[in-house]
Design a protein around this motif. Structure first.
Motif, short mmCIF file in Angstrom:
data_model
loop_
_atom_site.label_atom_id
_atom_site.label_comp_id
_atom_site.label_asym_id
_atom_site.label_seq_id
_atom_site.Cartn_x
_atom_site.Cartn_y
_atom_site.Cartn_z
N VAL A 122 18.68 -40.24 8.96
CA VAL A 122 17.86 -38.69 7.92
C VAL A 122 19.35 -37.62 8.72
O VAL A 122 18.81 -37.35 9.95
N GLY A 123 20.03 -36.92 7.44
CA GLY A 123 20.01 -36.29 8.95
C GLY A 123 21.46 -36.13 9.12
O GLY A 123 21.83 -35.27 10.14
N ARG A 124 22.63 -37.38 9.20
CA ARG A 124 23.96 -37.48 10.38
C ARG A 124 24.43 -38.19 8.91
O ARG A 124 24.40 -38.20 7.69
N TYR B 79 26.71 -38.66 4.22
CA TYR B 79 26.29 -38.18 4.22
C TYR B 79 25.00 -38.32 3.81
O TYR B 79 24.62 -39.19 2.91
N PHE C 28 20.97 -37.94 3.42
CA PHE C 28 20.16 -36.79 3.41
C PHE C 28 18.75 -37.28 3.22
O PHE C 28 17.69 -36.80 3.39
N LEU D 209 23.89 -27.52 15.46
CA LEU D 209 24.24 -28.37 15.02
C LEU D 209 25.55 -29.05 15.50
O LEU D 209 26.49 -28.53 15.86
N ARG E 141 26.06 -33.80 12.85
CA ARG E 141 24.73 -33.69 11.91
C ARG E 141 25.50 -32.99 10.90
O ARG E 141 26.03 -32.21 10.77
N GLU F 244 23.40 -30.41 7.22
CA GLU F 244 21.40 -29.58 7.69
C GLU F 244 22.01 -29.17 5.93
O GLU F 244 23.08 -28.22 6.22
N PRO G 153 19.52 -29.91 -0.71
CA PRO G 153 21.12 -30.17 -0.37
C PRO G 153 21.84 -29.82 -1.06
O PRO G 153 23.12 -29.14 -1.01
N PHE H 244 25.07 -27.59 2.20
CA PHE H 244 24.84 -27.93 3.17
C PHE H 244 26.02 -27.12 4.47
O PHE H 244 26.78 -27.29 4.17
N SER I 77 27.81 -29.09 8.33
CA SER I 77 28.11 -30.40 8.54
C SER I 77 29.11 -30.48 10.25
O SER I 77 30.00 -29.27 9.72
#
Lengths: 127, 351
Positions: B77-79, B99, B101, B163, B167, B169, B175, B179, B181
């Motif tokens: 998650v988060g990638r 992505y 989430f 970051l 990744r 966020e 999100p 977000f 990236s």
């Protein structure tokens, strides 16, 4: 507003001519260089090559586009601007001076009268 | 179509060009200046013409797995993941970044103008509990790129602090509120900020105030080409597969995805063309459509993208060539306006 010197003649295809006797210096206008943006490569003919009026004598390339340049008057190439090989951006920086393209020995200098004057060119480019 | 920040670009002196039906800034000052700004300092691109799709539901990950060349299951998650979506015959529909989430919440970024095709395709492949939401016109995307980009991003969006590459966020909580990236199309450090339209202008102005130079699509093309990155409308034209386009590395053969079998067969046969980088060995600018020829003048390939590299001050190109003529260092020619210009196959990236 682009620069359109009063003492030059112009073709509708955006080339300018400075005629001294039967020698014409040819380049592209300030408006044209601005439209092209960053000139990165200029393809010019060899001395001795002959062109009719409105015949393409070379190419000016920007990052995004390639534009033919056309002989405003019929003649034979006397000299090309070799500085443009290393510094093509001279066409952008000084289109009427250091950024000249070729010098032509003109067959019929009186034909320059049928080219546009500064006011005529300004209306072509809508300025 | 215009992007939400159109007036801001016009006010900055942007010249506009049509790209995939969108009126986009091609340059603000000079393509070459903007290119150098990204390589040496920091630039900001408005790429809001690109697409945005939410994939939501218990079976979201199963759908993403089915249609994407990479496998979302092992992705934390988060990638984010850069990969291709392929048809049954292995030809590329689009290259995307998606992505993760949550296992039930993915975000996919297709190219500009490709959202409808991508959503339709995914809808056809979907089963079970999954919803697709095309929100392409509800979000803006600002890419901040360059050696100075991490500092600018951190000041403009605290979520971007630290970051790392790929990744992602959320800007704040959900999100869907936006977000950041660690991604980009320039090969430089930095990231991309995805925000709802009404938050975009404030972010754009913050980033500009931090010293980012506005950069248009003209420099975006010279930057990506120097790095050997594909542009879908050029490198994927005509049914190209990821094997030909040099994108096998984005595939995860271990998972079952649409096109996998066809691609495995093509890989075994090994007779497909290859995308290579070409550097001109004489002055000139190669462009899309120019033929690539061997020493005897026979055509061995065709240029898909070409430009003058502002960093190298040389002509560079991507071209598909016959596999027999794809070795780095091989001397070839490119036919430019009736003249053969010398070129050499170069390893990618060029820069």
């Amino acid at each position: 507003m682009s620069k359109v010197p009063e003492d030059l003649r112009y073709a509708e295809t955006h080339e300018w001519v400075r005629l001294e006797g039967d020698v014409a210096t040819v380049g592209i206008s300030d408006f044209a260089q601005d439209q092209l943006t960053d000139v990165v490569y200029v393809e010019l003919p060899k001395a001795g090559a002959a062109f009719d009026a409105k015949q393409s004598f070379g190419v000016v390339e920007s990052v995004k586009s390639v534009s033919d340049v056309y002989a405003p008057l019929a003649g034979e190439v006397l000299e090309v601007n070799s500085a443009l090989e290393k510094t093509p951006e001279l066409v952008n920086d000084a289109p009427y001076e250091k950024g000249w393209l070729i010098k032509l020995k003109v067959k019929d200098p009186t034909a320059a009268a049928s080219l546009l004057d500064a006011a005529g060119y300004r209306s072509v480019i809508g300025e | 179509m215009r992007v939400p920040l159109h007036e801001a670009h016009a006010a900055l002196g942007a010249r506009f060009v049509d790209f995939a039906g969108f009126e986009m800034p091609v340059q603000y000052s000079s393509i070459i200046e903007e290119h150098h700004a990204v390589r040496s300092a920091v630039g900001v691109f408005d790429v809001s013409h690109m697409s945005n799709v939410w994939v939501v539901g218990r079976d979201a990950e199963a759908l993403v797995s089915r249609v994407m060349g990479s496998d979302p299951a092992p992705l934390p998650v988060g990638r984010g993941s850069y990969t291709v979506m392929t048809r049954d015959d292995g030809s590329i529909i689009d290259d995307v970044i998606y992505y993760k989430f949550a296992p039930d919440l993915f975000h996919v970024v297709p190219n500009a103008g490709r959202n409808q095709d991508v959503v339709t395709w995914m809808q056809e492949q979907a089963s079970g509990d999954v919803d697709l939401e095309d929100v392409s016109r509800e979000y803006c995307i600002l890419a901040v790129q360059g050696p100075g980009a991490p500092d600018v991003l951190r000041s403009a969006a605290p979520a971007a602090a630290g970051l790392k590459r790929f990744r992602v966020e959320p800007v704040e909580g959900d999100p869907r509120n936006g977000f950041v990236s660690g991604t980009g199309y320039t090969g430089e450090r930095g990231g991309e900020v995805v925000l709802p339209n009404d938050a975009a202008l404030a972010m754009f102005e913050k980033v500009l105030a931090q010293g980012a130079k506005p950069v248009g699509l003209g420099a975006r093309d010279t930057l990506r080409l120097e790095k050997g990155f594909c542009l879908a409308s050029h490198e994927f034209e005509g049914g190209r597969t990821p094997l030909e386009a040099g994108l096998e590395w984005t595939l995860s053969w271990e998972h079952d995805f649409i096109g996998r079998d066809a691609l495995l067969a093509k890989k075994k046969a090994g007779s497909h063309e290859a995308l290579v980088g070409l550097r001109l060995t004489e002055k000139g600018v190669p462009r899309q459509g120019h033929d690539v020829v061997d020493a005897s003048g026979s055509r061995v390939g065709r240029v898909t993208s070409g430009t003058l590299s502002p960093t190298l001050n040389e002509g560079i190109a991507l071209a598909y060539v016959a596999p027999t003529h794809s070795q780095p260092g091989l001397e070839l020619g490119i036919q430019v306006r009736g003249r053969r210009l010398g070129a050499r196959i170069a390893k990618l990236p060029f820069v």
